[in-house]
Design a protein around this motif. Structure first.
Motif, PDB file in Angstrom:
ATOM      1  N   HIS A 117       0.857  -1.189   0.000  1.00  0.00           N
ATOM      2  CA  HIS A 117       0.000   0.000   0.000  1.00  0.00           C
ATOM      3  C   HIS A 117       0.889   1.234   0.000  1.00  0.00           C
ATOM      4  O   HIS A 117       2.123   1.113   0.101  1.00  0.00           O
ATOM      5  N   ARG A 144       0.381  -6.691  -4.667  1.00  0.00           N
ATOM      6  CA  ARG A 144      -0.126  -7.722  -3.759  1.00  0.00           C
ATOM      7  C   ARG A 144      -0.138  -9.048  -4.483  1.00  0.00           C
ATOM      8  O   ARG A 144      -0.367  -9.106  -5.691  1.00  0.00           O
ATOM      9  N   GLN A 187      -2.452   3.358  -5.847  1.00  0.00           N
ATOM     10  CA  GLN A 187      -3.174   3.945  -4.711  1.00  0.00           C
ATOM     11  C   GLN A 187      -2.808   5.416  -4.570  1.00  0.00           C
ATOM     12  O   GLN A 187      -1.752   5.855  -5.032  1.00  0.00           O
ATOM     13  N   THR A 208      -4.821   3.344  12.055  1.00  0.00           N
ATOM     14  CA  THR A 208      -5.718   4.456  12.390  1.00  0.00           C
ATOM     15  C   THR A 208      -6.686   4.005  13.486  1.00  0.00           C
ATOM     16  O   THR A 208      -7.053   2.839  13.570  1.00  0.00           O
ATOM     17  N   GLY A 261     -10.501   3.923   2.424  1.00  0.00           N
ATOM     18  CA  GLY A 261     -10.342   3.682   3.849  1.00  0.00           C
ATOM     19  C   GLY A 261      -9.698   4.900   4.489  1.00  0.00           C
ATOM     20  O   GLY A 261      -8.938   5.619   3.839  1.00  0.00           O
ATOM     21  N   CYS A 262     -10.010   5.107   5.774  1.00  0.00           N
ATOM     22  CA  CYS A 262      -9.473   6.310   6.415  1.00  0.00           C
ATOM     23  C   CYS A 262      -9.537   6.173   7.934  1.00  0.00           C
ATOM     24  O   CYS A 262     -10.079   5.195   8.466  1.00  0.00           O
ATOM     25  N   GLY A 263      -9.003   7.154   8.631  1.00  0.00           N
ATOM     26  CA  GLY A 263      -9.105   7.154  10.082  1.00  0.00           C
ATOM     27  C   GLY A 263      -8.176   8.195  10.688  1.00  0.00           C
ATOM     28  O   GLY A 263      -7.439   8.880   9.971  1.00  0.00           O
TER      29      GLY A 263
END
Ligand code: DAH
Length: 353
Positions: A184, A210, A224, A267, A298-300
């Protein structure tokens, strides 16, 4: 018939044949038949000696006139034929300048590049900087400093391409390696925080790898874009506002977003962001699997453990991070049924974008 009459008939006949000759070769045949060594006119000239003294000068004079006339006619006809031949050659070789030219298709930005650029442009507009990190990465940045425990499943050799063995054995089968192809773009976060003091507003686009078999929704190599913000007083509200704005810029201002609780090691809290389905407007259809929503990223909030690895004072600073797959966004934006179409290089497909 007198020799003079004979000459006159010959003249008429020869002139007719000269005029009728269709090419250089038949014209030459006519010339030989009259003026050649064994030609008709030559024969008459040869026979002058046997004519009477009275007839001889008249026949001699007329013969010369006829010869001159035939030679002139032959010359004229030869020039005409040459002209006709030249004309034919020129028109056969002619270039039709009214034909349309053969078009050359100019090169163009690939769809993956285009989407990456569009994502980058939204965040450049918000004041973010673009940063890059290595594709061949250390385990430390890809996993450890991102708070992955030693036995995290993503570290398995079945999921990650390992490059170098640590000690003995083959890293590609054991996974006992500290060098890998990054799975990533999140390791770029760690590298930036290691080297820079907040405030940090960065975006890191790039290739990731991957150990997946290519299928409609997976590629072993894809793209990404990672985002990271670290500053004083950053809250989950900032994260929501930023990503809601991004989704509307990217997909259209009529689209809604929702944040679903999720888990990422780096996160806390974490969320996945969905955007309302552009096909059914949220009512549910095949494209969104009857949910009305499409998962985008995706996040955080950056986990304090991650800040610990890079010595950022968690009393003073907080931050958020997010990551998205460019091929997936391209597929959702343009209803592309199979991610493999993006990497096959078929111009009939790629030209559409
Ligand atoms: N690295 C995650 C992935 O590859 C995506 C991601 C999720 C990045 C959450 C983040 C984040 O920065 O906060 O699936």
């Amino acid at each position: 018939m007198s020799t003079i009459d004979e000459l006159n008939d010959m003249r008429t006949k020869a002139l007719t044949e000269i005029a009728a000759a269709g090419d250089g070769a038949s014209l030459e045949t006519v010339r030989v038949a009259y003026l050649g060594k064994k030609g008709e006119l030559t024969a008459i000239l040869r026979g002058l000696g046997s004519l009477s003294a009275q007839e001889r000068p008249i026949v001699g004079k007329t013969s010369n006139e006829v010869r001159q006339e035939l030679e002139a006619a032959l010359d004229g006809r030869r020039r005409d034929l040459e002209h006709v031949e030249l004309e034919a050659k020129v028109s056969a070789d002619a270039v039709d300048v009214t034909l349309p030219g053969r078009g050359r298709v100019p090169g163009r930005e690939h769809l993956i590049e285009m989407i990456t650029r569009q994502v980058v442009e939204v965040f450049i507009g918000l004041g973010y900087r673009i940063v890059e990190g290595p594709q061949v990465e250390l385990d430390y940045y890809n996993f450890t400093a991102l708070n992955h425990p030693p036995a995290h499943p993503a570290r398995a050799a079945t999921d990650t391409f390992y490059v170098r063995d640590l000690e003995a054995g083959d890293a590609r089968t054991t996974g006992e390696s500290d060098v890998l192809l990054r799975t990533h773009t999140s390791p770029v976060q760690v590298r930036v925080m290691e080297n820079e003091e907040p405030p940090i507003y960065v975006l890191a686009p790039g290739k990731v790898f991957r150990r997946d078999i290519a299928d409609p929704s997976h590629l072993p190599q894809f793209t990404q874009v990672e985002g990271l913000v670290v500053d004083e007083g950053i809250t989950f509200g900032d994260l929501k506002g930023t990503l809601d704005y991004f989704c509307k810029e990217m997909f259209g201002h009529d689209r809604k977003t929702r944040f679903r609780p999720h888990f990422f090691p780096f996160t806390e809290p974490s969320a996945e962001v969905d955007v309302s389905c552009g096909i059914c407007g949220g009512d549910g259809c095949r494209f969104c699997k009857y949910t009305g929503w499409l998962e985008i990223l995706g996040c955080g909030m950056v986990d304090p453990n991650v800040f610990g690895y890079v010595d950022i004072d968690t009393e003073r600073f907080s931050g958020f991070a997010f990551g998205m797959g460019v091929e997936r966004i391209a597929a959702l934006k343009y209803n592309i049924p199979d991610l493999r179409m993006l990497v096959e290089g078929d111009m009939r497909f790629l030209r559409q974008f």
